[in-house]
Enzyme design. Structure first.
Site, PDB file in Angstrom:
ATOM      1  N   ASP A  51       0.838  -1.201   0.000  1.00  0.00           N
ATOM      2  CA  ASP A  51       0.000   0.000   0.000  1.00  0.00           C
ATOM      3  C   ASP A  51       0.877   1.257   0.000  1.00  0.00           C
ATOM      4  O   ASP A  51       0.369   2.375  -0.038  1.00  0.00           O
ATOM      5  CB  ASP A  51      -1.017  -0.008   1.156  1.00  0.00           C
ATOM      6  CG  ASP A  51      -0.383  -0.107   2.516  1.00  0.00           C
ATOM      7  OD1 ASP A  51       0.853  -0.234   2.603  1.00  0.00           O
ATOM      8  OD2 ASP A  51      -1.128  -0.056   3.519  1.00  0.00           O
ATOM      9  N   SER A  52       2.214   1.058  -0.012  1.00  0.00           N
ATOM     10  CA  SER A  52       3.133   2.178  -0.265  1.00  0.00           C
ATOM     11  C   SER A  52       2.894   2.736  -1.665  1.00  0.00           C
ATOM     12  O   SER A  52       3.403   3.812  -1.994  1.00  0.00           O
ATOM     13  CB  SER A  52       4.584   1.731  -0.105  1.00  0.00           C
ATOM     14  OG  SER A  52       4.822   0.538  -0.838  1.00  0.00           O
ATOM     15  N   ASP A  90      -1.082  -6.081  -0.181  1.00  0.00           N
ATOM     16  CA  ASP A  90      -1.528  -5.440   1.063  1.00  0.00           C
ATOM     17  C   ASP A  90      -3.029  -5.204   1.060  1.00  0.00           C
ATOM     18  O   ASP A  90      -3.574  -4.667   0.077  1.00  0.00           O
ATOM     19  CB  ASP A  90      -0.860  -4.064   1.205  1.00  0.00           C
ATOM     20  CG  ASP A  90       0.395  -4.110   2.047  1.00  0.00           C
ATOM     21  OD1 ASP A  90       0.530  -5.012   2.890  1.00  0.00           O
ATOM     22  OD2 ASP A  90       1.248  -3.212   1.863  1.00  0.00           O
ATOM     23  N   LYS A 120      -1.389  -9.397   2.742  1.00  0.00           N
ATOM     24  CA  LYS A 120      -0.690  -8.951   3.947  1.00  0.00           C
ATOM     25  C   LYS A 120      -1.589  -7.967   4.678  1.00  0.00           C
ATOM     26  O   LYS A 120      -2.295  -7.177   4.038  1.00  0.00           O
ATOM     27  CB  LYS A 120       0.648  -8.294   3.587  1.00  0.00           C
ATOM     28  CG  LYS A 120       1.390  -7.692   4.798  1.00  0.00           C
ATOM     29  CD  LYS A 120       2.840  -7.386   4.497  1.00  0.00           C
ATOM     30  CE  LYS A 120       3.107  -6.037   3.904  1.00  0.00           C
ATOM     31  NZ  LYS A 120       2.649  -4.876   4.674  1.00  0.00           N
ATOM     32  N   GLU A 122      -1.728  -5.476   8.547  1.00  0.00           N
ATOM     33  CA  GLU A 122      -0.945  -4.940   9.663  1.00  0.00           C
ATOM     34  C   GLU A 122      -1.634  -5.214  10.991  1.00  0.00           C
ATOM     35  O   GLU A 122      -2.863  -5.204  11.074  1.00  0.00           O
ATOM     36  CB  GLU A 122      -0.757  -3.422   9.485  1.00  0.00           C
ATOM     37  CG  GLU A 122       0.004  -3.063   8.214  1.00  0.00           C
ATOM     38  CD  GLU A 122       0.238  -1.556   8.067  1.00  0.00           C
ATOM     39  OE1 GLU A 122      -0.132  -0.769   8.983  1.00  0.00           O
ATOM     40  OE2 GLU A 122       0.797  -1.165   7.019  1.00  0.00           O
ATOM     41  N   GLU A 189       8.972  -4.078  10.711  1.00  0.00           N
ATOM     42  CA  GLU A 189       9.448  -2.798  10.171  1.00  0.00           C
ATOM     43  C   GLU A 189      10.040  -1.914  11.253  1.00  0.00           C
ATOM     44  O   GLU A 189       9.418  -1.670  12.291  1.00  0.00           O
ATOM     45  CB  GLU A 189       8.274  -2.086   9.459  1.00  0.00           C
ATOM     46  CG  GLU A 189       8.689  -0.765   8.832  1.00  0.00           C
ATOM     47  CD  GLU A 189       7.696  -0.245   7.795  1.00  0.00           C
ATOM     48  OE1 GLU A 189       6.757  -0.977   7.403  1.00  0.00           O
ATOM     49  OE2 GLU A 189       7.879   0.918   7.371  1.00  0.00           O
TER      50      GLU A 189
HETATM   51  O1  KIV Z   1       3.533  -1.125   1.649  1.00  0.00           O
HETATM   52  C1  KIV Z   1       4.722  -1.478   1.722  1.00  0.00           C
HETATM   53  O2  KIV Z   1       5.557  -1.144   0.877  1.00  0.00           O
HETATM   54  C2  KIV Z   1       5.120  -2.289   2.858  1.00  0.00           C
HETATM   55  C3  KIV Z   1       6.591  -2.531   3.024  1.00  0.00           C
HETATM   56  C4  KIV Z   1       7.214  -1.345   3.616  1.00  0.00           C
HETATM   57  C5  KIV Z   1       6.856  -3.753   3.817  1.00  0.00           C
HETATM   58  O3  KIV Z   1       4.312  -2.712   3.620  1.00  0.00           O
END
Ligand code: KIV
Length: 271
Positions: A51-52, A90, A120, A122, A189
């Site tokens: 989600d980055s 994510d 994934k 959190e 992280e």
């Molecule tokens: O969204 C992302 O890029 C991440 C990484 C920083 C692990 O969750």
């Protein structure tokens, strides 16, 4: 021979085997077809549709605004490019925290509409029920602890997490909860290296670090940072392998000059 070389398609079992064999896992983010195909050709083990994307693709300050539809669009593009890597997507902020049914519905949308291999999310014990429900439906889940960017407004800072003993002990406890709930791996992280190594020793599943030191089972970085497309983000944990920002800037300036000065196209570059 390393497991890496033998593997035609990376699965969650491959990652577990890599941990057991002491072979480190390589993971990078990807959001589009062209980049994903290069990273896959290079032999990356895991591609994370992170989600980055909210930051590096859409220009938002945080990861919070990106939607499930937008994540699905990015994931579809990545999946089309990949032959070998495990593709993890994510679940974005607001699509799983409500309750485990909402979490399962979001995970199912990702799996059905993208062809990705895992999701994934959190959090620790607070998402335990959701993880159990998603894994119960047959969807592999990667956890994410430490500095979890979807909680940035709770933390108030991007500083290193779990430096204090109490937070470190809690993080280890949460990692064990995630393992027991059925996660196949966990991202840690921005935490002290000693804590990263301790967690990796105490759980059977692979621990993949971003700023979690060398004692974990693998490393993940954001592709735009590794390739130097972003230039103002320089945390201590980042190693830049290219300065694409300068390369793209200079190439674009050269192109503009060539167009303005009637140098492009030349006789060979037209019909
Ligand atoms: O969204 C992302 O890029 C991440 C990484 C920083 C692990 O969750």
């Amino acid at each position: 021979m390393s497991i890496h070389k033998e593997i035609k398609k990376v699965t969650t079992h491959t990652l577990l085997n890599m941990k057991q064999a002491g072979e480190k896992i390589s993971m990078l983010t990807a959001y589009d077809f062209s980049m994903a195909s290069i990273l896959d050709e290079a032999g990356i083990d895991v591609l994370l549709v992170g989600d980055s994307a909210s930051n590096v693709m859409a220009g938002h300050e945080t990861t919070l605004p990106i939607t499930l539809d937008q994540m699905i669009y990015h994931a579809q593009s990545v999946v089309r490019a990949v032959n070998r890597a495990l593709v993890v997507v994510d679940l974005p902020f607001g699509t799983y925290q409500g309750n485990s049914k909402e979490a399962l519905n979001s995970a199912i949308r990702v799996m059905k509409e993208t062809g990705a291999h895992a999701i994934k999310l959190e959090g620790g014990a607070e998402v335990e029920e959701s993880i159990k429900r998603i894994v119960g439906a047959g969807v592999p889940v990667m956890g994410h602890l430490g500095l979890t960017p979807q909680s940035i407004y709770k933390f108030g800072t991007y500083a290193v997490r779990a430096k204090e003993e109490a937070e470190a002990a809690l993080l280890l406890e949460h990692a064990k909860v995630l393992e027991a709930a059925g996660c196949f791996a966990i991202v840690l992280e921005k935490i002290p290296a000693s804590l990263g190594a301790l967690v990796a020793q105490q759980v059977r599943i692979p621990i993949i670090g971003i700023g979690a030191g060398a004692g974990v089972d693998g490393q993940v970085l954001v592709m735009h940072d590794v390739l130097g497309i972003t230039k103002d983000f320089s945390p201590r944990f980042l190693r830049r392998y290219l300065d694409l920002h300068s390369a793209i800037l200079n190439a674009t300036k050269q192109y503009i000059q060539d167009v303005k000065q009637l140098d492009f196209p030349n006789n060979e570059e037209q019909y």
